[in-house]
Design an enzyme around this catalytic site. Structure first.
Site, mmCIF file in Angstrom:
data_model
loop_
_atom_site.group_PDB
_atom_site.id
_atom_site.type_symbol
_atom_site.label_atom_id
_atom_site.label_comp_id
_atom_site.label_asym_id
_atom_site.label_seq_id
_atom_site.Cartn_x
_atom_site.Cartn_y
_atom_site.Cartn_z
ATOM 1 N N VAL A 380 0.806 -1.219 0.000
ATOM 2 C CA VAL A 380 0.000 0.000 0.000
ATOM 3 C C VAL A 380 0.845 1.278 0.000
ATOM 4 O O VAL A 380 0.280 2.371 -0.024
ATOM 5 C CB VAL A 380 -0.998 0.015 1.179
ATOM 6 C CG1 VAL A 380 -2.039 -1.088 1.009
ATOM 7 C CG2 VAL A 380 -0.293 -0.118 2.515
ATOM 8 N N GLU A 381 2.166 1.121 0.025
ATOM 9 C CA GLU A 381 3.061 2.261 -0.177
ATOM 10 C C GLU A 381 4.348 1.769 -0.811
ATOM 11 O O GLU A 381 4.946 0.805 -0.342
ATOM 12 C CB GLU A 381 3.397 2.981 1.134
ATOM 13 C CG GLU A 381 2.278 3.799 1.725
ATOM 14 C CD GLU A 381 2.737 4.632 2.921
ATOM 15 O OE1 GLU A 381 3.913 5.066 2.922
ATOM 16 O OE2 GLU A 381 1.937 4.833 3.838
#
Length: 484
Positions: A380-381
């Site tokens: 997610v990052e």
């Protein structure tokens, strides 16, 4: 050129942001103060000290009264008033999912007590705008915007009272957005509380005797709160999935010297302790010696162990920007990174900010995490913070960003072929925003350029970079065409 894709049908391609770094609208429509609102920008401060500093009451009092300083997270990129334009650009790229966070003090200005309807209404409009384009919202409930009122009132997450406040906040979100949000995360980079205390935990150093004790006690309270929210989500939203989120710190032994290998194991213990609790549902025994050596005594209620065991997450999400080096010898050149510095790896190149670029390390991490937990993973990052130059014709040629992302996506594809269950990918800062660590705009990650400088000057106009069109093609082909 198209190649065979290993990404499954329904793979969640998208991008990620955080409320405190792009929304702005400081104290607008009833929003309360957050820990992010005290982040002062200075030209000289590009070090990690800006995020790891132990804040005291006098520091937040100064920030709340300061009329001269620049506090970029109070203005962000004014996404609060530009969200329709921004989401339309995400839709143009073909996003399947958009990860964003909800600002706790925008919903509960004091962290508890009276709910702010204007805050709930704003996020409902944002969510509806995503759904209009077929973009699934991935909502982070807490992402570095801890209510300052709770920091002052009860020293943040050091107090067990904060558990009830958080569960009430989460229940309010589950109730309001029922049927609209399928994917939730409880705490962004939950392990960061062990490095900062203040940023995500609201712990004020002048209110504690043993700061490390306070950090781990706060982490315990977050574990319990997360587990309670997992159960609440399953009960209220049976169709939804809720996960944890870790700042992954992959670290290689510097040599094959056994002591260096042990240091890399200790590094994993320090990093994966948090996900071990949230995924396995209990404290790992390897922490016993650490707690003893550091005079840490976790205060638990009788029901806490059962709560942790019954509130394990559905999937694991994590951030990955770089790898590090573990060594029994601390001599040698150092490099900075995502919150944590490390020894320099001579085999890797580095970004403009000294973060070492290691695509294969992402594949190493994917295998380690999936082997350890056997639940779906979600990146997610991930992304490259760099200086972007706007040409005279308005174009932004960021081939360096395309290369970075291409190499990481290639390793993701190989990991999937090798058996890793990976559900999605949301590169960080899909639109330029204020840096979490240094509060500057010049460290840009986005596919979309925002005309604003470090001191908040600019037109705030959005422009598509070369990477915008490249990522659109990647999504269109489900990862089979990674060419420029």
């Amino acid at each position: 050129m198209n190649i065979k894709t290993n990404f499954p049908d329904g793979f969640l391609w998208g991008g990620a942001t955080a409320a405190n770094q792009l929304e702005g609208a400081f104290l607008e429509d009833g929003k309360g103060w957050s820990t992010a609102d005290t982040a002062l920008y200075t030209k000289e401060r590009r070090s990690l000290a800006s995020i790891t500093k132990r804040m005291e009451s006098k520091d937040i009092d100064f920030a709340m009264e300061d009329k001269e300083g620049i506090y970029p997270k109070r203005t962000g990129i004014d996404h609060y008033h530009h969200y329709k334009e921004d989401i339309a650009l995400f839709a143009e790229m073909g996003f399947k999912v958009y990860r964003f966070s909800i600002s706790w003090p925008r919903i509960f200005p004091n962290g508890d007590g009276e709910v702010n309807e204007a805050g709930l209404a704003f996020y409902e409009k944002l969510i509806d705008e995503c759904l209009k384009y077929g973009i699934e919202p991935l909502v982070t409930i807490s992402h570095y915007e801890f209510p300052l009122a709770l920091a002052k009132k009860q020293n943040g997450w050091e107090s067990r009272k904060t558990i009830d406040a958080f569960v009430t906040y989460a229940k309010t979100l589950f109730t309001r957005y029922r049927g609209k949000v399928k994917y939730w995360l409880t705490f962004n980079e939950i392990n960061i509380i062990g490095m900062t205390g203040y940023l995500s935990g609201g712990i004020l150093a002048d209110n504690v005797d043993n700061f490390m004790q306070a950090q781990y006690q706060a982490a315990h309270h977050q574990f319990v709160a997360s587990a309670l929210c997992v159960n609440l989500c399953h009960e209220m939203l049976p169709e939804a999935k809720i996960g944890c989120m870790l700042a992954r710190m992959e670290s290689y032994p510097e040599t094959c010297k056994p002591e260096d290998v042990m240091e890399s194991i200790y590094s994993d213990h320090n990093n994966l302790f948090y996900s071990d609790v949230q995924i396995r549902g209990y404290y790992p025994t390897y922490m016993n010696k650490f707690f003893k050596d550091n005079n840490i005594n976790i205060v638990k209620e009788d029901e806490d162990d059962a709560i942790l065991l019954n509130g394990t997450v559905d999937f694991m999400s994590f951030s990955y920007y770089m790898s590090g080096v573990s060594s029994a010898n601390n001599d040698g050149e150092k490099t900075e990174g995502n919150i944590l510095g490390t020894k320099k790896n001579p085999y890797l190149e580095a970004s403009d900010w000294g973060w070492q670029i290691d695509p294969v390390g992402l594949r190493v991490t994917l295998h380690k995490l999936y082997d350890r937990y056997q639940i779906p993973l979600f990146i997610v990052e991930n992304g490259l913070g760099a200086h972007d130059v706007v040409e005279s014709n308005g174009e932004i040629h960021d081939e360096y960003r395309i290369n970075y992302l291409r190499l990481h996506i290639e390793q993701m594809s190989i990991a999937i072929e090798e058996g890793v269950d990976l559900m999605g990918y949301t590169p960080w800062g899909c639109i330029d925003l204020v840096s979490a660590s240094t509060s500057e705009m010049s460290k840009r990650y986005g596919f979309i350029y925002v005309d604003m400088d470090d001191e908040g000057n600019g037109t705030n106009i959005r422009s598509r970079k070369d990477s915008f069109y490249w990522y659109k093609k990647v999504i269109d082909t489900n990862g089979s065409d990674l060419t420029s």
